[in-house]
Scaffold this motif. Structure first.
Motif, PDB file in Angstrom:
ATOM      1  N   GLU A   9      11.717  -0.466  -4.637  1.00  0.00           N
ATOM      2  CA  GLU A   9      12.545  -0.817  -3.483  1.00  0.00           C
ATOM      3  C   GLU A   9      11.680  -0.958  -2.223  1.00  0.00           C
ATOM      4  O   GLU A   9      11.816  -1.898  -1.452  1.00  0.00           O
ATOM      5  CB  GLU A   9      13.608   0.265  -3.274  1.00  0.00           C
ATOM      6  N   LEU A  10      10.758   0.007  -2.063  1.00  0.00           N
ATOM      7  CA  LEU A  10       9.859  -0.028  -0.896  1.00  0.00           C
ATOM      8  C   LEU A  10       8.982  -1.277  -0.937  1.00  0.00           C
ATOM      9  O   LEU A  10       8.757  -1.943   0.083  1.00  0.00           O
ATOM     10  CB  LEU A  10       8.989   1.235  -0.873  1.00  0.00           C
ATOM     11  N   ALA A  11       8.492  -1.594  -2.141  1.00  0.00           N
ATOM     12  CA  ALA A  11       7.639  -2.790  -2.289  1.00  0.00           C
ATOM     13  C   ALA A  11       8.397  -4.035  -1.841  1.00  0.00           C
ATOM     14  O   ALA A  11       7.881  -4.862  -1.079  1.00  0.00           O
ATOM     15  CB  ALA A  11       7.187  -2.933  -3.746  1.00  0.00           C
ATOM     16  N   THR A  12       9.648  -4.157  -2.300  1.00  0.00           N
ATOM     17  CA  THR A  12      10.456  -5.332  -1.952  1.00  0.00           C
ATOM     18  C   THR A  12      10.676  -5.403  -0.453  1.00  0.00           C
ATOM     19  O   THR A  12      10.504  -6.455   0.183  1.00  0.00           O
ATOM     20  CB  THR A  12      11.823  -5.258  -2.674  1.00  0.00           C
ATOM     21  N   ARG A  13      11.011  -4.261   0.145  1.00  0.00           N
ATOM     22  CA  ARG A  13      11.272  -4.231   1.593  1.00  0.00           C
ATOM     23  C   ARG A  13      10.015  -4.600   2.380  1.00  0.00           C
ATOM     24  O   ARG A  13      10.076  -5.368   3.346  1.00  0.00           O
ATOM     25  CB  ARG A  13      11.720  -2.819   2.003  1.00  0.00           C
ATOM     26  N   ALA A  14       8.874  -4.037   1.958  1.00  0.00           N
ATOM     27  CA  ALA A  14       7.614  -4.281   2.688  1.00  0.00           C
ATOM     28  C   ALA A  14       7.247  -5.764   2.635  1.00  0.00           C
ATOM     29  O   ALA A  14       6.878  -6.363   3.654  1.00  0.00           O
ATOM     30  CB  ALA A  14       6.494  -3.427   2.095  1.00  0.00           C
ATOM     31  N   LEU A  15       7.352  -6.349   1.457  1.00  0.00           N
ATOM     32  CA  LEU A  15       6.969  -7.765   1.315  1.00  0.00           C
ATOM     33  C   LEU A  15       7.929  -8.661   2.096  1.00  0.00           C
ATOM     34  O   LEU A  15       7.503  -9.624   2.730  1.00  0.00           O
ATOM     35  CB  LEU A  15       6.920  -8.164  -0.162  1.00  0.00           C
ATOM     36  N   ARG A  16       9.248  -8.281   2.072  1.00  0.00           N
ATOM     37  CA  ARG A  16      10.225  -9.067   2.839  1.00  0.00           C
ATOM     38  C   ARG A  16       9.971  -8.946   4.337  1.00  0.00           C
ATOM     39  O   ARG A  16      10.271  -9.864   5.105  1.00  0.00           O
ATOM     40  CB  ARG A  16      11.652  -8.610   2.518  1.00  0.00           C
ATOM     41  N   ALA A  18       4.699  -7.978   4.842  1.00  0.00           N
ATOM     42  CA  ALA A  18       3.422  -7.399   4.411  1.00  0.00           C
ATOM     43  C   ALA A  18       2.623  -8.444   3.621  1.00  0.00           C
ATOM     44  O   ALA A  18       3.203  -9.230   2.864  1.00  0.00           O
ATOM     45  CB  ALA A  18       3.676  -6.171   3.549  1.00  0.00           C
ATOM     46  N   GLU A  19       1.320  -8.414   3.817  1.00  0.00           N
ATOM     47  CA  GLU A  19       0.451  -9.345   3.105  1.00  0.00           C
ATOM     48  C   GLU A  19       0.501  -9.054   1.608  1.00  0.00           C
ATOM     49  O   GLU A  19       0.601  -9.958   0.774  1.00  0.00           O
ATOM     50  CB  GLU A  19      -0.986  -9.203   3.632  1.00  0.00           C
ATOM     51  N   THR A  20       0.416  -7.765   1.312  1.00  0.00           N
ATOM     52  CA  THR A  20       0.540  -7.339  -0.089  1.00  0.00           C
ATOM     53  C   THR A  20       0.951  -5.864  -0.129  1.00  0.00           C
ATOM     54  O   THR A  20       0.845  -5.162   0.871  1.00  0.00           O
ATOM     55  CB  THR A  20      -0.778  -7.583  -0.855  1.00  0.00           C
ATOM     56  N   TYR A  21       1.402  -5.432  -1.272  1.00  0.00           N
ATOM     57  CA  TYR A  21       1.858  -4.052  -1.425  1.00  0.00           C
ATOM     58  C   TYR A  21       1.147  -3.469  -2.646  1.00  0.00           C
ATOM     59  O   TYR A  21       1.148  -4.074  -3.727  1.00  0.00           O
ATOM     60  CB  TYR A  21       3.378  -4.022  -1.641  1.00  0.00           C
ATOM     61  N   ILE A  22       0.518  -2.323  -2.456  1.00  0.00           N
ATOM     62  CA  ILE A  22      -0.185  -1.690  -3.580  1.00  0.00           C
ATOM     63  C   ILE A  22       0.142  -0.206  -3.568  1.00  0.00           C
ATOM     64  O   ILE A  22       0.109   0.434  -2.506  1.00  0.00           O
ATOM     65  CB  ILE A  22      -1.725  -1.862  -3.441  1.00  0.00           C
ATOM     66  N   ASP A  23       0.428   0.319  -4.733  1.00  0.00           N
ATOM     67  CA  ASP A  23       0.548   1.778  -4.865  1.00  0.00           C
ATOM     68  C   ASP A  23      -0.647   2.224  -5.712  1.00  0.00           C
ATOM     69  O   ASP A  23      -0.622   2.107  -6.939  1.00  0.00           O
ATOM     70  CB  ASP A  23       1.871   2.144  -5.551  1.00  0.00           C
ATOM     71  N   PRO A  24      -1.711   2.692  -5.060  1.00  0.00           N
ATOM     72  CA  PRO A  24      -2.952   3.002  -5.790  1.00  0.00           C
ATOM     73  C   PRO A  24      -2.765   4.052  -6.874  1.00  0.00           C
ATOM     74  O   PRO A  24      -3.542   4.103  -7.827  1.00  0.00           O
ATOM     75  CB  PRO A  24      -3.892   3.523  -4.695  1.00  0.00           C
ATOM     76  N   SER A  25      -1.729   4.870  -6.704  1.00  0.00           N
ATOM     77  CA  SER A  25      -1.563   5.948  -7.687  1.00  0.00           C
ATOM     78  C   SER A  25      -1.046   5.429  -9.020  1.00  0.00           C
ATOM     79  O   SER A  25      -1.085   6.115 -10.030  1.00  0.00           O
ATOM     80  CB  SER A  25      -0.600   7.014  -7.133  1.00  0.00           C
ATOM     81  N   THR A  26      -0.536   4.208  -9.041  1.00  0.00           N
ATOM     82  CA  THR A  26       0.068   3.687 -10.276  1.00  0.00           C
ATOM     83  C   THR A  26      -0.865   2.758 -11.049  1.00  0.00           C
ATOM     84  O   THR A  26      -0.508   2.267 -12.115  1.00  0.00           O
ATOM     85  CB  THR A  26       1.353   2.897  -9.957  1.00  0.00           C
TER      86      THR A  26
END
Lengths: 189, 335
Positions: free
Chosen positions: B82-89, B92-100
């Motif tokens: 959900e956060l990824a979708t919101r950030a990109l909308r 955001a240039e890109t969204y990364i969760d380094p822990s995954t």
């Protein structure tokens, strides 16, 4: 300026009017030949001795770039001055040409470029000849004492010939209106 | 080549240091909070991108996305789809969760490098288009001018007419206009590479060869930070202007400007003993199209002004001691 009436200039430009104007500028002092294509220029060069080629760069069919490649490949010994509407770029460093003029060129600019290119050729020929004499001079002075050489007329002639050539080289260098080029050549010899 | 711009990481310095170790283009600096990050962004001349956690202290990534115009990489350690979708909308240039993902911090570094590469490519593409257009203008306009000039020369050999001289003069002016137009296109080239330039040598290079005019140069001109080709163009335009307006026998003097307080060099001046410019007209000389000569294009000094501006120099025009024109180029970065 040296007498150039025995020099032949090949003018290559696909625009007949442009080529004819160059001919008009030069015909009083040089022999001129006009060719309107790169291919025609190469055929002319194969059959005739020329001293300098004024070459357009962008021409239909064979471009000026291809013509100079052939000239280099065939190891032809004359000056080439590119006269073109194409602004010079870094690629001219590798282009085997002795001058580069950007169109439109005035009569003075064209005549100056031709005189300059021919003077450079004269300078190069003189330096090559002088170096040959200097090499012989070195060999002889290493082999014989100055007393032995002083009695040899031919050696005196060699020294005199070298003096004359030095004067001629200096005179040639002075012909360059551009003081930077003149200074550079003075330092070289 | 233009050096890569730095980027900023907002979040834990430990994580930021790990990412910085893998970044290949440009430096990565750190800010603990978004507020500090925004201050650093405002203070920086130019940046490649900003990397932020979703929720660093006080201001979250969505407020940051609204506050800055730079590419923002959201690299959160506590992400969700959900956060990824919101950030990109939200842009955001890109969204990364380094822990995954394996080697997550290296992936963030790669995203920064990707941003830098995209910026360089964008700037290069613009330059390529300008160069292509410039080449087209040069060849397609200069070739017909050469043809017309040749026609005039041939016609003059056959007949005498004052109209031929007028046409020839018009062609010369057109050629001059094209030259200035190409200079302006060159000015729009986005890459500016400043380097130390020996001003005395640059002046010697730009002075018109074979001119009857006199150049008088102070012996101790400073070394300035400039781009050599643009500085050459600036000097060439100024000298050409001196000769065009002051005549072929004009005397041009170049000297150093110094700070009134410390006597430290701050710039240089170029003065001539030509007819000068009326005080009322002086403010207009740097405007495009302004000229007092029927042969002039009104672009030469406008280009000089553009170049000075590009270098961050201040240029003013005044009267010279000899009654001619004096251009003062100040606020130079003296090396």
């Amino acid at each position: 300026m040296a007498d150039n009436s025995d020099k032949t200039i090949l003018i290559v430009d696909d625009e007949e009017m442009v080529a004819e104007s160059y001919e008009l500028y030069l015909q009083d002092d040089y022999n001129t030949i006009v060719e309107l294509s790169g291919g025609g220029a190469l055929m002319e060069l194969d059959q005739r001795e020329v001293d300098l080629v004024l070459l357009d760069r962008r021409m239909p069919g064979m471009s000026g770039d291809v013509v100079v490649e052939h000239i280099e490949k065939w190891e032809m010994d004359f000056q080439v001055v590119m006269v073109t509407a194409v602004d010079p770029d870094i690629d001219i460093v590798d282009m085997p040409v002795d001058g580069y003029l950007t169109k439109p060129v005035s009569e003075d600019e064209l005549v100056d470029a031709v005189e300059r290119a021919l003077a450079i050729k004269q300078y190069e020929d003189l330096i090559a000849e002088y170096n040959q004499l200097a090499e012989k001079y070195e060999i002889l002075t290493a082999e014989f004492s100055s007393r032995e050489l002083s009695s040899r007329d031919r050696f005196a002639e060699l020294e005199s010939q070298m003096d004359e050539m030095e004067a001629e080289i200096a005179e040639t260098v002075e012909q360059f209106s551009d003081s930077k080029l003149s200074d550079a050549f003075s330092r070289l010899h | 080549m233009e050096p890569d711009h730095p980027s900023i990481y907002i979040g834990s310095t430990t994580v930021g240091s790990d990412i910085a170790a893998s970044v290949e283009c440009g430096d990565l600096s750190f800010a603990d909070t978004t507020a500090e990050g925004i201050d650093a962004i405002n203070a920086a001349g130019s940046l490649c991108c900003v990397v932020t956690d979703h929720d660093p202290p006080a201001i979250d990534c969505f407020e940051l996305l609204e506050a800055v115009e730079l590419p923002v990489i959201v690299a959160t350690t506590n992400g969700s789809s959900e956060l990824a979708t919101r950030a990109l909308r939200a842009g955001a240039e890109t969204y990364i969760d380094p822990s995954t993902i394996p080697q997550g911090r290296t992936a963030v570094a790669a995203a920064i490098d990707h941003c830098c590469a995209a910026q360089s490519k964008g700037s290069g593409a613009v330059d390529d288009r300008i160069e292509e257009f410039s080449s087209l203008v040069s060849h397609e306009l200069r070739s017909p001018i050469q043809k017309a000039t040749s026609g005039i020369a041939l016609a003059k050999a056959q007949c005498d007419s004052e109209y031929l001289d007028e046409v020839e003069s018009t062609l010369t002016r057109m050629d001059s206009l094209i030259g200035n137009l190409l200079d302006m296109l060159d000015e729009t080239d986005s890459a500016i590479n400043l380097e130390p330039v020996d001003l005395a040598a640059a002046i010697d290079d730009a002075w018109p060869a074979g001119s009857n005019a006199t150049l008088s140069v102070e012996t101790d001109l400073p070394t300035v930070e400039a781009e050599p080709s643009r500085l050459y163009q600036l000097l060439e335009n100024v000298f050409r202007n001196c000769l065009d307006h002051g005549g072929q026998n004009v005397t041009v003097t170049v000297g150093t400007l110094t700070s009134a307080d410390t006597d430290v060099p701050t710039g240089f001046y170029i003065a001539d003993d030509g007819p000068g410019i009326d005080t009322d007209d002086q403010p207009q000389v740097f405007e495009y199209g302004y000229t007092t000569s029927s042969e002039g294009t009104g672009l030469g000094l406008a280009i000089v002004n553009e170049i000075a501006d590009t270098f961050g120099w201040e240029i003013t025009i005044t009267d010279s001691e000899a009654g001619g024109t004096r251009l003062e180029i100040d606020q130079c970065n003296i090396i």
